[in-house]
Design a protein around this motif. Structure first.
Motif, PDB file in Angstrom:
ATOM      1  N   THR A  15     -20.511  49.145   6.034  1.00  0.00           N
ATOM      2  CA  THR A  15     -21.152  50.577   6.681  1.00  0.00           C
ATOM      3  C   THR A  15     -21.515  50.883   5.325  1.00  0.00           C
ATOM      4  OG1 THR A  15     -20.282  52.120   7.605  1.00  0.00           O
ATOM      5  CG2 THR A  15     -18.714  51.125   6.161  1.00  0.00           C
ATOM      6  N   CYS A  16     -22.364  51.666   5.866  1.00  0.00           N
ATOM      7  CA  CYS A  16     -22.488  52.922   4.768  1.00  0.00           C
ATOM      8  C   CYS A  16     -22.298  54.732   5.086  1.00  0.00           C
ATOM      9  CB  CYS A  16     -24.125  53.542   4.585  1.00  0.00           C
ATOM     10  SG  CYS A  16     -25.069  53.256   5.760  1.00  0.00           S
ATOM     11  N   SER A  18     -20.953  58.255   4.638  1.00  0.00           N
ATOM     12  CA  SER A  18     -20.629  58.896   4.056  1.00  0.00           C
ATOM     13  C   SER A  18     -21.101  60.763   4.674  1.00  0.00           C
ATOM     14  CB  SER A  18     -21.828  57.989   2.829  1.00  0.00           C
ATOM     15  OG  SER A  18     -21.342  59.884   2.084  1.00  0.00           O
ATOM     16  N   SER A  85     -30.800  50.969  10.404  1.00  0.00           N
ATOM     17  CA  SER A  85     -29.165  51.276   9.950  1.00  0.00           C
ATOM     18  C   SER A  85     -28.946  52.031   9.434  1.00  0.00           C
ATOM     19  CB  SER A  85     -29.299  50.683   7.882  1.00  0.00           C
ATOM     20  OG  SER A  85     -30.366  49.680   8.162  1.00  0.00           O
ATOM     21  N   ARG A  90     -24.772  52.027   9.384  1.00  0.00           N
ATOM     22  CA  ARG A  90     -24.025  50.309   8.779  1.00  0.00           C
ATOM     23  C   ARG A  90     -25.448  49.832   9.109  1.00  0.00           C
ATOM     24  NH1 ARG A  90     -20.336  48.400  10.758  1.00  0.00           N
ATOM     25  NH2 ARG A  90     -18.536  49.793  11.118  1.00  0.00           N
ATOM     26  N   PRO A 168     -24.587  49.832  -0.082  1.00  0.00           N
ATOM     27  CA  PRO A 168     -23.803  51.993   0.622  1.00  0.00           C
ATOM     28  C   PRO A 168     -24.466  52.608   0.112  1.00  0.00           C
ATOM     29  CG  PRO A 168     -22.261  50.279   0.325  1.00  0.00           C
ATOM     30  CD  PRO A 168     -22.999  49.679  -0.679  1.00  0.00           C
ATOM     31  N   GLN A 169     -24.902  52.899  -0.894  1.00  0.00           N
ATOM     32  CA  GLN A 169     -25.988  54.538  -1.231  1.00  0.00           C
ATOM     33  C   GLN A 169     -26.678  54.592  -0.636  1.00  0.00           C
ATOM     34  OE1 GLN A 169     -24.046  52.400  -2.765  1.00  0.00           O
ATOM     35  NE2 GLN A 169     -21.707  53.243  -4.308  1.00  0.00           N
ATOM     36  N   CYS A 171     -27.603  52.888   1.728  1.00  0.00           N
ATOM     37  CA  CYS A 171     -28.236  52.737   3.094  1.00  0.00           C
ATOM     38  C   CYS A 171     -28.775  51.307   3.528  1.00  0.00           C
ATOM     39  CB  CYS A 171     -28.035  53.463   4.341  1.00  0.00           C
ATOM     40  SG  CYS A 171     -27.354  52.605   5.644  1.00  0.00           S
ATOM     41  N   PRO A 345     -24.860  59.986  -3.021  1.00  0.00           N
ATOM     42  CA  PRO A 345     -25.318  59.635  -1.968  1.00  0.00           C
ATOM     43  C   PRO A 345     -26.422  59.928  -1.972  1.00  0.00           C
ATOM     44  CG  PRO A 345     -23.235  59.368  -2.085  1.00  0.00           C
ATOM     45  CD  PRO A 345     -23.424  60.365  -2.789  1.00  0.00           C
ATOM     46  N   THR A 349     -30.571  58.294  -1.096  1.00  0.00           N
ATOM     47  CA  THR A 349     -31.240  58.639   0.337  1.00  0.00           C
ATOM     48  C   THR A 349     -32.855  58.532   0.311  1.00  0.00           C
ATOM     49  OG1 THR A 349     -28.854  57.824   1.448  1.00  0.00           O
ATOM     50  CG2 THR A 349     -30.747  58.500   2.232  1.00  0.00           C
TER      51      THR A 349
END
Length: 400
Positions: A15-16, A18, A85, A90, A168-169, A171, A345, A349
């Protein structure tokens, strides 16, 4: 970017979510869809244009098609997975596909960089060492170079299979933040800094060579004008600038790939006035072939000037492609050179999403800056729209 596995289920690892990216993800989804559509259509049109238009079937355009193939791999297969994603915050494709995804992403990027290097090196060799260019970039040599580009990319990143994980940071899947520390800086330095610096150096050398030959051509034209103004009796010796009156042949290479104007003077005892011969060497090496000249033979000097402008124009296009790559990837690479646990994050991204642009922007550059590619794209779009145009015509006829 450390992944804390304490009390985490498998779903938690992929999972990402946030709070800082919940709102941003919708922009990322729209951005990713636009890149997927634009990149797939644009790069596919580039490949089809090369296959259908004989004017574009040149040795340098083979490299352009290889670049388009690498971008097509990303836009058509990998980009939709990234969009999914971000949409669900996720990774939903499993651990195995995460590793495959990561390998293909870095393979696509490395092949793009190597191809840009080959283009820059090839153009420089064509300018400075034509004989070496003919040997290295022959039909057989091109096949070896293209296979080597894909083999080098695969050989560089396949051994890192075990360090590909979901991050995750960002994604997306990438290098493990700690396990790959001894390998990833070396690969990043080689592909994203050393290779890009080499490309920049070769383009600077090409620019320097072009400036030198342009000045030589300008001096020749000035000496021609001054010799025409002199009486016939003074045209047999050297003029005031020390330039002998001779029979001169100017070989103007009018393309991005043929960037030099060679001036050679051979004294002729039967001629008292210089005679200029400009030959447009549009060969299979041209990146964007120049249409056949329509000017009269007496306007050879103006044709040479047009060739010089075309060469500079196409050179600008190739440099633009290179700069677009640098702008898209430098922020992302700078974040990966250092420990970035303290980076927000959303910034991770944004930098990762900026790299998406590189996979779809090249066809746009070709359409804007290359007349030959623009015409080929127009023909393809006209053919694609022909069934719908005919259907609309028949519908209008029936209505009336």
């Amino acid at each position: 970017m450390l992944i804390n596995s304490t009390n985490h289920t498998e779903d938690d690892v992929f999972t990402c979510y946030s709070p800082s990216v919940v709102g941003y993800r919708y922009f990322a989804v729209v951005w990713g869809c636009a890149v997927t559509i634009t990149g797939t259509v644009g790069n596919l049109m580039t490949v089809l244009a090369f296959a259908l238009d004989p004017r574009l079937r040149t040795r340098f355009n083979v490299l352009i098609v290889n670049l388009a193939a690498a971008d097509l791999l990303y836009c058509t297969i990998l980009q939709p997975i990234s969009v999914d994603s971000y949409l669900h915050l996720r990774w939903r494709s499993g651990e195995m596909w995460c590793k495959v995804f990561c390998l293909l992403v870095f393979l696509s990027n490395s092949v793009s960089i190597i191809t840009l290097c080959l283009v820059a090196v090839g153009r420089y060799l064509l300018v400075a060492k034509r004989a070496v260019f003919e040997r290295v970039f022959s039909d057989r040599g091109l096949i070896i170079l293209l296979i080597s580009a894909w083999a080098l990319g695969l050989g560089s990143f396949a051994p890192l299979w075990s360090v590909y994980v979901f991050v995750p940071q960002m994604c997306t899947c990438s290098f493990h933040p700690t396990k790959g520390r001894q390998y990833t800086p070396i690969l990043i330095f080689f592909f994203y800094f050393f290779c890009l610096c080499c490309i920049g150096v070769f383009y600077l050398l090409i620019y320097r060579r072009v400036r030198i030959t342009s000045r030589a051509l300008l001096r020749y034209r000035l000496s021609r004008r001054s010799s025409r103004k002199k009486p016939a009796s003074s045209a047999q010796g050297p003029d005031d600038s020390g330039v002998n009156t001779c029979s001169c042949k100017i070989s103007s290479e009018a393309d991005l790939t043929q960037n030099t104007d060679e001036i050679s003077c051979e004294e002729s005892p039967r001629s008292t006035q210089g005679s200029a011969k400009v030959s447009d060497l549009t060969t299979a090496n041209d990146m964007v072939p120049t249409p056949a000249p329509t000017s009269k033979p007496s306007s050879s000097q103006s044709a040479a000037s047009g060739d010089d402008k075309e060469m500079k124009h196409v050179t600008s296009m190739s440099v633009t492609v290179f700069l677009c790559f640098v702008i898209c990837y430098i922020p992302y690479m700078l974040l990966h050179i250092r420990e970035n646990d303290d980076v927000p994050p959303v910034l991770n991204t944004i930098c990762a999403n900026l790299t998406w642009l590189n996979s779809c922007i090249n066809p746009v550059v070709y359409a804007v800056m290359s007349k030959s590619f623009r015409q080929a794209y127009h023909v393809l779009l006209t053919r694609a729209a022909a069934p719908f145009t005919g259907l609309r015509t028949r519908w209008s006829t029936r209505s009336t």
